[in-house]
Design a protein around this motif. Structure first.
Motif, mmCIF file in Angstrom:
data_model
loop_
_atom_site.group_PDB
_atom_site.id
_atom_site.type_symbol
_atom_site.label_atom_id
_atom_site.label_comp_id
_atom_site.label_asym_id
_atom_site.label_seq_id
_atom_site.Cartn_x
_atom_site.Cartn_y
_atom_site.Cartn_z
ATOM 1 N N UNK A 92 0.832 -1.196 0.000
ATOM 2 C CA UNK A 92 0.000 0.000 0.000
ATOM 3 C C UNK A 92 0.873 1.256 0.000
ATOM 4 N N UNK A 93 0.251 2.386 -0.412
ATOM 5 C CA UNK A 93 0.921 3.679 -0.401
ATOM 6 C C UNK A 93 -0.120 4.743 -0.060
ATOM 7 N N UNK A 94 0.299 5.766 0.687
ATOM 8 C CA UNK A 94 -0.633 6.793 1.143
ATOM 9 C C UNK A 94 -1.061 7.687 -0.007
ATOM 10 N N UNK A 95 -2.332 8.123 0.046
ATOM 11 C CA UNK A 95 -2.871 8.991 -0.996
ATOM 12 C C UNK A 95 -2.117 10.318 -1.064
ATOM 13 N N UNK A 96 -1.772 10.879 0.100
ATOM 14 C CA UNK A 96 -1.076 12.173 0.120
ATOM 15 C C UNK A 96 0.276 12.074 -0.581
ATOM 16 N N UNK A 97 0.963 10.971 -0.403
ATOM 17 C CA UNK A 97 2.268 10.790 -1.033
ATOM 18 C C UNK A 97 2.153 10.715 -2.542
ATOM 19 N N UNK A 98 1.107 10.065 -3.036
ATOM 20 C CA UNK A 98 0.927 9.943 -4.482
ATOM 21 C C UNK A 98 0.486 11.260 -5.093
ATOM 22 N N UNK A 99 -0.324 12.005 -4.357
ATOM 23 C CA UNK A 99 -0.846 13.268 -4.896
ATOM 24 C C UNK A 99 0.250 14.306 -5.100
ATOM 25 N N UNK A 100 1.379 14.095 -4.460
ATOM 26 C CA UNK A 100 2.495 15.007 -4.706
ATOM 27 C C UNK A 100 3.030 14.863 -6.130
ATOM 28 N N UNK A 101 2.785 13.704 -6.727
ATOM 29 C CA UNK A 101 3.241 13.445 -8.097
ATOM 30 C C UNK A 101 2.073 13.480 -9.077
ATOM 31 N N UNK A 102 0.953 12.886 -8.675
ATOM 32 C CA UNK A 102 -0.238 12.827 -9.529
ATOM 33 C C UNK A 102 -1.424 13.358 -8.743
ATOM 34 N N UNK A 103 -1.918 14.533 -9.090
ATOM 35 C CA UNK A 103 -2.999 15.164 -8.322
ATOM 36 C C UNK A 103 -4.338 14.454 -8.540
#
Length: 482
Positions: A92-103
């Motif tokens: 799993x990966x946190x949504x906030x961490x991914x949104x830094x790259x893909x909004x």
């Protein structure tokens, strides 16, 4: 993470492909799987001596290895699901961490991340695991291709070369065709010939008995020197009339490994001629025995009797006992395929054969139960009485068998009825689903029937107003009468 470089990767794949006779795609797939196993080993070694291994069997199912052939390297990739709160960092990966790259990322989406460790961190144990797994996967792929290659082989007889010995088996090298690489095949003890001398590099004709899946070993070839198919093949190659179809082999009975060492291997072959002018026995034997001698030499001196097949069971049985001379054949129980063969006293031992081998092979060849009798001591009345008792006993056994089969069929029918009744009382989930699908249609039909019935009832009921008028008229008539 940086790409882990593997200098000479392309040359390595091509060399393995050429050496193992495997497609490059197969080698690449095996290498990816081996590198993934090496990564698993690397992750597990991090917990050695610190704590218990926390990884389950399917823990690394979301990991993969990507080969980059142009750059001659590889990466370890992990597919992770986007969640609000991370419970497993490997999955799993946190949504906030991914949104830094893909909004536009959303919870539940899957992303692929590079988790390649540094080459120095990979470790000797992980590298050794990778090497072992790669070798094993390549062997598995070779065996799988062997299984596919030999499973549909038209010619089941191969030329084999002795490589080594394992316990009581002989390991031989065989090839499926010209230009094809040799593969290993096992010749078990029970399929060997007693007269064979299995020395290193000696060549033999072998019959491909089966291609089977052996636990922990994968597909394995099993060959035989004692199979009757080998005899058929040798005759087909030595006798042009069999190849042309004018002579055919009807049956073969072979005893390549007799129960006693005092008895040598022996084979009986029944042949028939499609064309009247062709002698099937003479065609198989050849001029001065030249053709059959080639077969005998390949089978290391095995005795072979070639006999003429006949549609007449009595004649066929008499021929099958060759070289013994038969006076008469009595088919005492044709239905049970039981025959008495009368021979002169001097032919008795020859007809029976050493330790019963001759009559045993004749019985296998013809499919009849054969009793050899001395013609001078044969008492037909007494023998007929004995045979009648045997026939009666056989018929009783057959009747008991039929009764048992009938009882079994009745029990199965009763059990099926009971199962159907129980399913009506206690329906299974699948039955309830079918019932739910059928119920709406039944309900609609019942509603239509009820509405039709109500309309019929209303039409049959008397009119209330007309009944009231008739009552009033009757009261007026009574008043006038008073």
């Amino acid at each position: 993470m940086a790409l882990v470089l593997l200098p000479g990767l392309n040359n390595l794949i091509e060399d393995i492909s050429e050496e193992k006779k495997l497609p490059t795609q197969v080698v690449e797939a095996a290498l990816r799987e081996a590198l993934l196993k090496g990564y698993e080993r690397y992750r597990r070694t991090l917990y050695l001596g610190i704590s218990e291994d926390p990884f389950e069997e399917e823990y690394f199912s979301n990991f993969d290895v990507g080969l980059e052939l142009e750059d001659e390297g590889y990466r370890v990739l992990a597919s992770k699901i986007i969640v609000e709160e991370v419970e497993s960092e490997d999955h799993q990966i946190a949504l906030q961490e991914v949104m830094q790259v893909a909004e536009d990322a959303q919870i539940g989406d899957t992303v692929v991340l590079d988790v390649t460790p540094e080459k120095e961190d990979f470790g000797r144990m992980a590298a050794a695991t990778t090497k072992q797994v790669l070798a094993q996967k390549l062997r598995d792929q070779q065996r799988r291709m062997i299984q596919e290659e030999f499973a549909d082989l038209e010619d089941p007889v191969l030329t084999a070369r002795v490589i080594r010995f394992e316990r009581h088996s002989v390991i031989m090298a065989v090839s499926s065709g010209l230009g094809r690489p040799e593969v290993e095949a096992e010749l078990p003890r029970r399929d060997q010939l007693p007269n064979d001398n299995y020395r290193a590099n000696a060549t033999f004709k072998v019959f491909l008995k089966e291609v089977s899946e052996v636990p922990r070993r994968g597909p394995q070839l099993f060959v035989s020197r004692s199979n009757a198919g080998l005899v058929v093949y040798l005759f087909e190659n030595e006798v042009p009339e069999i190849q042309e179809g004018s002579v055919r082999i009807v049956a073969v009975a072979r005893e390549a490994n007799p129960p006693s060492r005092s008895v040598g291997p022996r084979t009986k072959v029944a042949v028939d001629s499609i064309e009247r002018e062709v002698d099937p026995v003479g065609a198989c034997i050849g001029a001065r025995g030249s053709r059959i001698q080639q077969v005998v030499n390949e089978l290391r001196g095995e005795k072979i009797d070639v006999i003429r097949w006949s549609p007449d069971p009595g004649q066929y049985i008499a021929n099958s006992l060759s070289p013994a001379r038969v006076e008469m054949v009595r088919l005492v129980d044709p239905e049970g395929q039981h025959a008495h063969v009368l021979v002169p006293p001097d032919q008795l031992s020859l007809a029976i054969g050493r330790e019963g081998q001759n009559v045993r092979l004749a019985a296998r060849l013809t499919g009849w139960k054969i009793d050899i009798k001395n013609s001078q001591e044969y008492d037909q009345a007494s023998e007929d009485t004995t045979v009648a008792e045997l026939i009666s006993q056989r018929e009783e056994e057959e009747a008991l068998q039929r009764d048992a089969e009938a009882r079994l069929a009745a029990e199965q029918a009763t059990r099926a009825e009971e199962d159907a009744r129980l399913r009506e009382l206690y329906p299974l989930p699948e039955d309830e689903e079918e019932y739910d699908q059928e119920e709406p249609a039944k309900t609609m039909a019942e509603d239509e029937n009820e509405s039709d019935g109500q309309s019929d009832d209303l039409s049959n009921q008397p009119d209330a107003s007309s009944e009231q008028r008739s009552n009033e008229e009757s009261l007026e008539e009574e008043d006038r009468a008073r």
